[in-house]
Each structure stands twice: as C-alpha cells, then as structure tokens.
Write a protein that holds these residues in place. Structure first.
Motif, mmCIF file in Angstrom:
data_model
loop_
_atom_site.group_PDB
_atom_site.id
_atom_site.type_symbol
_atom_site.label_atom_id
_atom_site.label_comp_id
_atom_site.label_asym_id
_atom_site.label_seq_id
_atom_site.Cartn_x
_atom_site.Cartn_y
_atom_site.Cartn_z
ATOM 1 N N ARG A 188 -7.090 -2.512 8.615
ATOM 2 C CA ARG A 188 -6.128 -3.658 8.867
ATOM 3 C C ARG A 188 -5.184 -3.332 9.730
ATOM 4 O O ARG A 188 -4.194 -4.024 10.405
ATOM 5 C CB ARG A 188 -5.754 -3.760 7.589
ATOM 6 N N GLY A 189 -5.211 -2.232 10.220
ATOM 7 C CA GLY A 189 -3.954 -1.672 11.080
ATOM 8 C C GLY A 189 -3.075 -0.569 10.534
ATOM 9 O O GLY A 189 -3.607 0.336 9.727
ATOM 10 N N LYS A 190 -1.810 -0.409 10.871
ATOM 11 C CA LYS A 190 -1.019 0.663 10.112
ATOM 12 C C LYS A 190 0.343 -0.214 9.823
ATOM 13 O O LYS A 190 0.866 -1.157 10.643
ATOM 14 C CB LYS A 190 -0.941 1.597 11.416
ATOM 15 N N GLN A 191 1.067 0.473 8.795
ATOM 16 C CA GLN A 191 2.459 -0.016 8.650
ATOM 17 C C GLN A 191 3.310 0.898 8.222
ATOM 18 O O GLN A 191 4.360 1.092 8.222
ATOM 19 C CB GLN A 191 2.302 -1.002 7.541
ATOM 20 N N SER A 192 2.655 2.053 7.313
ATOM 21 C CA SER A 192 3.840 2.899 6.452
ATOM 22 C C SER A 192 3.019 4.293 6.517
ATOM 23 O O SER A 192 1.766 4.353 6.384
ATOM 24 C CB SER A 192 4.108 2.483 5.148
ATOM 25 N N VAL A 216 8.205 6.812 5.924
ATOM 26 C CA VAL A 216 8.177 5.732 6.795
ATOM 27 C C VAL A 216 7.680 4.355 6.181
ATOM 28 O O VAL A 216 6.398 4.327 6.175
ATOM 29 C CB VAL A 216 7.265 5.856 8.211
ATOM 30 N N ASP A 217 8.673 3.478 5.687
ATOM 31 C CA ASP A 217 8.246 2.514 4.900
ATOM 32 C C ASP A 217 7.731 1.215 5.572
ATOM 33 O O ASP A 217 6.770 0.669 5.065
ATOM 34 C CB ASP A 217 9.426 2.150 4.036
ATOM 35 N N ASP A 218 8.295 1.057 6.805
ATOM 36 C CA ASP A 218 7.642 -0.466 7.818
ATOM 37 C C ASP A 218 7.703 0.163 9.236
ATOM 38 O O ASP A 218 8.996 0.069 9.350
ATOM 39 C CB ASP A 218 8.313 -1.420 7.314
ATOM 40 N N HIS A 219 6.704 0.051 9.813
ATOM 41 C CA HIS A 219 7.050 0.644 11.282
ATOM 42 C C HIS A 219 5.713 0.368 12.159
ATOM 43 O O HIS A 219 4.252 0.174 11.546
ATOM 44 C CB HIS A 219 7.021 2.128 11.249
ATOM 45 N N GLN A 220 5.751 -0.176 13.399
ATOM 46 C CA GLN A 220 4.813 -0.535 14.008
ATOM 47 C C GLN A 220 3.466 0.647 14.358
ATOM 48 O O GLN A 220 2.608 0.461 14.591
ATOM 49 C CB GLN A 220 4.971 -1.244 15.417
ATOM 50 N N ASN A 221 4.248 1.865 14.134
ATOM 51 C CA ASN A 221 3.487 2.931 14.541
ATOM 52 C C ASN A 221 4.018 4.266 13.543
ATOM 53 O O ASN A 221 4.818 5.118 13.999
ATOM 54 C CB ASN A 221 3.644 3.565 15.857
ATOM 55 N N PRO A 222 3.553 4.233 12.390
ATOM 56 C CA PRO A 222 4.296 4.910 11.450
ATOM 57 C C PRO A 222 3.940 6.595 11.565
ATOM 58 O O PRO A 222 4.895 7.341 11.238
ATOM 59 C CB PRO A 222 3.770 4.531 10.090
ATOM 60 N N ILE A 223 2.850 6.692 11.896
ATOM 61 C CA ILE A 223 2.541 8.273 12.235
ATOM 62 C C ILE A 223 3.288 8.834 13.297
ATOM 63 O O ILE A 223 3.702 9.890 13.176
ATOM 64 C CB ILE A 223 1.021 8.569 12.428
#
Length: 328
Positions: A188-192, A216-223
């Motif tokens: 699904r992608g990435k978020q947190s 990181v709770d909510d980010h386009q590139n959490p890692i």
C-alpha cells in the motif's frame, strides 16, 4: 417458501459476516518489522514501518532487562503488554507466545514476534495474514512482514541486517528497514515508522527504561524521517556527554563531544549556544565570544535568554563580562 429461503440465507450470511469481522475489532497495522539484540551490549531493539497511522503506538513493545515484542497484521496489543509481562516472569518467548496464542480465537490473523534478554526468539505468522507474509529468524534477530509487495522483502531485510553487524544496533535495524522499503515494502505504500531500543539491564528508575524511543506518525517518507530523528538523537547524546565532561571540569573532552554533536547537526543553533555557555562556565569567555556573536546575529532572543541564565544558576559569569556579551 421464498420467505423461509430468505430467512435462512440471512442467518447464514450474518454468521459469515460476524466471523469475518472478528479481527477487525483490532488495529489494522499490516507492516514489516524487525526485533534484534546486540550480542555484545545486550541492547534490544524494535524497528517497524507501515502504511498505517502511528504504527509506533501499537506494534512495538519493549522493556529493559526483559525483551521486545512486535504484534502486527491485525494487532492485538495483548501480545505486547502480556507478552512483556510473561517474559519478565521468566517465560521463554516460545512459552509466552504459545500461552497467548491458545487464548486467541483470531490467531490465524496475527503476526507476532518475541525476543528476550537471552536472545531467544519465537515468532508466529498466521495462515490468514495477507500475502506476501512470512518471517525469518537469524542469530539474535528476527524479521517479519505481511501484506508486502513481493516475497523478497523479508530476505532483503534479513541480509541487510547481517551485512551491517559493524553498526550500532539502532543503525543496524534501520539498514534492514531501508532494505525492506527498497525492495517494495508494504504493497500500500508507506506512512509511519518507529524505533525503540532498550538496555540489557533494568534501569534504576523505571521512567528511564528506553534508550531510544522515536516515532514518525504520519509522513510521506517515514523511514527517511526516522533516520533524521536518529541522527538528532545521536547529536544530543554527544551534547549530554559534553555537559557531563564540563561538570567534571574536563574541557578538552567536552569540546570534543560538542564538536561531534555539531558535525551531526551543523545548523542547530541551540547546540552552539549551550556549547558557548559551557565555555563561559569553564572560564573561557574569550573563546565563547565569537560563537555568541554569530548566534546573536541570527536571533537576538538568544541574547535575552543569556541574560536570564545567571539567576537560574546556569551561567557563572562576572557582571562586567555578561554586560559585554549582552552588547554584542
């Protein structure tokens, strides 16, 4: 007859729906994660990433001197909370996990991993976890994932961790997470994302349990953002070492620590400010002057803060010298 058929169908359909909805009572954190233990220091870590909000509040569980747990897929926090309790009571990860699985009617939907202070590991990937799903156990670490884009994610996580054994535990865990995402990660992608590290020994104060606790709770590139936060954490570790060295009147060691912090965060004004304050407190006012000049030229509020420090016993300086700094 038509009424009877409709009635029977409704009953059957409702029973199916109820059965299907059971795991949905829990958090829907499909994800990849890693549990790891440093064989030399005994530190233990959990790293996790998901396309779900605030995965760090549900998946990772840890306690110094005890162990770490990751509970994912359809998350049951019971595995985390009670899993840590059981490990603390002396249960092996295998015994603790089996104990909890026997009480869980939805275990087919769970993915859970446990690692204790001795490096023992237990992991469960339920047959109903969404493909691609699985796990792989290594020496003092285990990787697990579900709802991945492909079957390579777990293998790449495993390989990346083993290839980076020379790194500190937290950075080693991050390398595995980068590898997972680079191979496709969550379909699904990435978020947190989240990273937790605890010690091999119980702390004197329970509130000092976690060595590293980043989310990181909510980010386009959490890692990538988690990487940045870990870098900030390392910089402040050096700042703390510098402060301790100053307290011990070891200016050389303090400046070395402060310098390492600045290399990690070259644009952090606060670090430069407190380094200058430490120099003043050690009697090196002249060395601190050009540092204060650069800081004050950017933001005069730091000058106002400096003026308030003597009253709080945070700045040891003669009034004449303080006035000079306040006029820069």
């Amino acid at each position: 007859m038509k009424f009877l058929f409709t009635f029977c169908f409704s009953i059957i359909f409702s029973q199916v729906v109820v059965a299907q909805q059971k795991p949905y009572q829990d958090e829907f954190a499909h994800t990849f994660s890693i549990l790891a233990r440093d064989a030399e220091t005994g530190e233990m870590a959990v790293g996790v990433q998901s396309h779900w909000f605030s995965v760090g509040t549900a998946v990772p569980w840890a306690k110094s001197g005890v162990g770490v747990v990751a509970t994912q897929s359809f998350v049951s926090k019971r595995y985390g909370y009670e899993g840590i309790e059981l490990l603390e009571k002396g249960y092996t990860p295998e015994k603790a996990l089996n104990h909890l699985l026997k009480q869980d009617q939805n275990k087919a939907y769970r993915q859970v991993a446990m690692l204790n202070n001795d490096g023992k590991i237990a992991v469960h990937t339920g047959e109903k976890c969404v493909e691609s799903a699985g796990h792989k156990i290594g020496d003092n670490f285990v990787v697990q994932a579900n709802m991945m884009l492909n079957d390579e994610v777990i293998e790449r996580m495993y390989d990346a961790y083993k290839m980076n054994l020379h790194l500190p535990l937290a950075e080693r865990v991050m390398s595995a997470m980068h590898a997972a995402q680079g191979t496709g990660g969550d379909i699904r992608g990435k978020q947190s994302a989240a990273l937790v590290v605890v010690s091999s020994e119980k702390p004197k104060n329970p509130w000092d349990d976690r060595i590293i606790d980043l989310r990181v709770d909510d980010h386009q590139n959490p890692i990538k953002e988690l990487d940045r936060l870990l870098n900030v954490h390392r910089a402040y570790e050096f700042m703390n070492k510098g402060d301790v060295a100053m307290e011990n009147q070891n200016t050389e060691a303090a400046l070395d620590a402060y310098g390492k912090a600045e290399k990690l965060l070259p644009n952090n004004t606060e670090m430069k400010f407190w380094k200058a304050v430490a120099l003043v407190n050690s009697g090196k006012v002249e060395t601190a002057v050009p540092m204060f000049e650069r800081i004050f030229s950017r933001d005069k509020n730091w000058q106002k803060l400096l003026e308030r420090l003597p009253k709080a016993d945070l700045l040891n300086i003669q009034p004449q010298a303080l006035n000079y700094l306040l006029e820069l």
